[in-house]
Design an enzyme around this catalytic site. Structure first.
Site, PDB file in Angstrom:
ATOM      1  N   CYS A 174      38.496  30.916  44.700  1.00  0.00           N
ATOM      2  CA  CYS A 174      39.047  31.684  45.826  1.00  0.00           C
ATOM      3  C   CYS A 174      38.069  31.703  46.993  1.00  0.00           C
ATOM      4  O   CYS A 174      38.465  31.572  48.153  1.00  0.00           O
ATOM      5  CB  CYS A 174      39.384  33.107  45.385  1.00  0.00           C
ATOM      6  SG  CYS A 174      40.861  33.166  44.346  1.00  0.00           S
ATOM      7  N   ASN A 220      48.035  38.326  41.811  1.00  0.00           N
ATOM      8  CA  ASN A 220      47.946  37.205  40.872  1.00  0.00           C
ATOM      9  C   ASN A 220      49.296  36.950  40.217  1.00  0.00           C
ATOM     10  O   ASN A 220      50.038  37.880  39.890  1.00  0.00           O
ATOM     11  CB  ASN A 220      46.837  37.409  39.836  1.00  0.00           C
ATOM     12  CG  ASN A 220      46.878  38.744  39.128  1.00  0.00           C
ATOM     13  OD1 ASN A 220      47.339  39.729  39.669  1.00  0.00           O
ATOM     14  ND2 ASN A 220      46.389  38.771  37.901  1.00  0.00           N
ATOM     15  N   CYS A 265      45.360  33.139  41.475  1.00  0.00           N
ATOM     16  CA  CYS A 265      44.703  34.415  41.784  1.00  0.00           C
ATOM     17  C   CYS A 265      45.370  35.089  42.989  1.00  0.00           C
ATOM     18  O   CYS A 265      46.015  34.425  43.824  1.00  0.00           O
ATOM     19  CB  CYS A 265      43.242  34.181  42.150  1.00  0.00           C
ATOM     20  SG  CYS A 265      42.211  33.596  40.805  1.00  0.00           S
ATOM     21  N   GLU A 306      50.695  34.790  37.106  1.00  0.00           N
ATOM     22  CA  GLU A 306      50.281  34.010  35.931  1.00  0.00           C
ATOM     23  C   GLU A 306      51.422  33.115  35.440  1.00  0.00           C
ATOM     24  O   GLU A 306      52.563  33.220  35.914  1.00  0.00           O
ATOM     25  CB  GLU A 306      49.801  34.970  34.840  1.00  0.00           C
ATOM     26  CG  GLU A 306      48.569  35.748  35.313  1.00  0.00           C
ATOM     27  CD  GLU A 306      47.956  36.633  34.246  1.00  0.00           C
ATOM     28  OE1 GLU A 306      48.578  36.833  33.178  1.00  0.00           O
ATOM     29  OE2 GLU A 306      46.840  37.122  34.479  1.00  0.00           O
ATOM     30  N   CYS A 351      36.773  35.008  42.684  1.00  0.00           N
ATOM     31  CA  CYS A 351      36.184  33.937  41.879  1.00  0.00           C
ATOM     32  C   CYS A 351      35.751  32.790  42.802  1.00  0.00           C
ATOM     33  O   CYS A 351      36.094  32.757  43.995  1.00  0.00           O
ATOM     34  CB  CYS A 351      37.198  33.437  40.843  1.00  0.00           C
ATOM     35  SG  CYS A 351      38.540  32.466  41.541  1.00  0.00           S
ATOM     36  N   GLU A 357      43.952  36.382  45.661  1.00  0.00           N
ATOM     37  CA  GLU A 357      43.390  36.003  46.963  1.00  0.00           C
ATOM     38  C   GLU A 357      44.016  34.717  47.472  1.00  0.00           C
ATOM     39  O   GLU A 357      44.342  34.583  48.655  1.00  0.00           O
ATOM     40  CB  GLU A 357      41.870  35.808  46.858  1.00  0.00           C
ATOM     41  CG  GLU A 357      41.108  37.043  46.440  1.00  0.00           C
ATOM     42  CD  GLU A 357      40.938  37.150  44.918  1.00  0.00           C
ATOM     43  OE1 GLU A 357      41.888  36.824  44.186  1.00  0.00           O
ATOM     44  OE2 GLU A 357      39.858  37.565  44.482  1.00  0.00           O
TER      45      GLU A 357
HETATM   46  N1  THU Z   1      42.151  36.828  39.206  1.00  0.00           N
HETATM   47  C1  THU Z   1      42.429  37.045  40.521  1.00  0.00           C
HETATM   48  O1  THU Z   1      43.569  37.343  40.897  1.00  0.00           O
HETATM   49  N2  THU Z   1      41.426  36.938  41.410  1.00  0.00           N
HETATM   50  C2  THU Z   1      40.149  36.548  41.104  1.00  0.00           C
HETATM   51  O2  THU Z   1      39.319  36.403  41.999  1.00  0.00           O
HETATM   52  C3  THU Z   1      39.780  36.300  39.715  1.00  0.00           C
HETATM   53  C4  THU Z   1      40.840  36.534  38.697  1.00  0.00           C
HETATM   54  C5  THU Z   1      43.248  36.915  38.238  1.00  0.00           C
HETATM   55  C6  THU Z   1      43.547  35.649  37.502  1.00  0.00           C
HETATM   56  C7  THU Z   1      44.208  36.158  36.258  1.00  0.00           C
HETATM   57  O3  THU Z   1      45.611  36.327  36.533  1.00  0.00           O
HETATM   58  C8  THU Z   1      43.609  37.532  36.032  1.00  0.00           C
HETATM   59  O4  THU Z   1      42.926  37.854  37.239  1.00  0.00           O
HETATM   60  C9  THU Z   1      42.640  37.583  34.874  1.00  0.00           C
HETATM   61  O5  THU Z   1      41.629  36.650  35.014  1.00  0.00           O
END
Ligand code: THU
Length: 158
Positions: A115, A62, A73, A64, A112, A75
């Site tokens: 994704c 991920n 994310c 940000e 999520c 994935e």
């Molecule tokens: N996140 C992912 O990398 N994958 C997911 O399927 C859900 C959430 C990340 C997004 C964010 O940077 C952190 O997790 C907290 O939500």
């Protein structure tokens, strides 16, 4: 009117020693990928590792951003990079894992909805299933046969 019941089948392994070397290695690559994530806002580091049909492994994490919705994310970072660089290769499996709070303790996560939808598009495009390797809270391993299984009544033509 009648009720329709949808069913999915997952393979559950008691622990990762039961996995094939290939799946265990992919899970470890996902763990390694968490250490390169950029997650200063959530401090929740997610790693994804993708196995291609020629044995290549692509990983992502991920990323940000101060403008929150601009982040991505793990994935989707991994699968979009794969699509950008290996458009002709088929994706066999994706392992996903999280490492919260900057610790060295790993936690299971499941992709999520956004994704799932994104991965589904690659599954539809390549016309072969994409397996998902997830870690359960009890350290068991869950493997789905197809990402489509995790998205009932998915957005596609039917
Ligand atoms: N996140 C992912 O990398 N994958 C997911 O399927 C859900 C959430 C990340 C997004 C964010 O940077 C952190 O997790 C907290 O939500």
């Amino acid at each position: 009117m009648k009720n329709l019941t949808l069913q999915i089948t997952l393979d559950q392994y008691q622990n990762e020693e039961e996995l094939t070397d290939i799946d265990r290695n992919l899970l470890n690559q996902a763990r390694l990928a968490t250490y390169k994530s950029y997650a200063p806002y959530s401090n929740f580091h997610v790693g994804a590792a993708i196995l291609l049909d020629d044995g290549t492994i692509v990983s992502g994490n991920n990323q940000e951003n101060a403008a929150f919705p601009s982040g991505l994310c793990a994935e989707r970072s991994a699968i979009f990079w794969t699509g950008a660089n290996y458009p002709e290769k088929k994706i066999k499996s994706i392992a996903v894992v999280a490492r919260p709070g900057g610790s060295d303790l790993f936690r299971g996560v499941s992709p999520c909805g956004a994704c799932r939808q994104s991965i589904l598009e690659y599954e539809t495009r390549q016309k072969s299933p994409i397996r998902l390797i997830l870690v359960g809270s009890d350290h068991s391993i869950l493997i789905t046969h197809s990402i489509g299984d995790l998205l009932p009544l998915k957005f596609e033509e039917f």
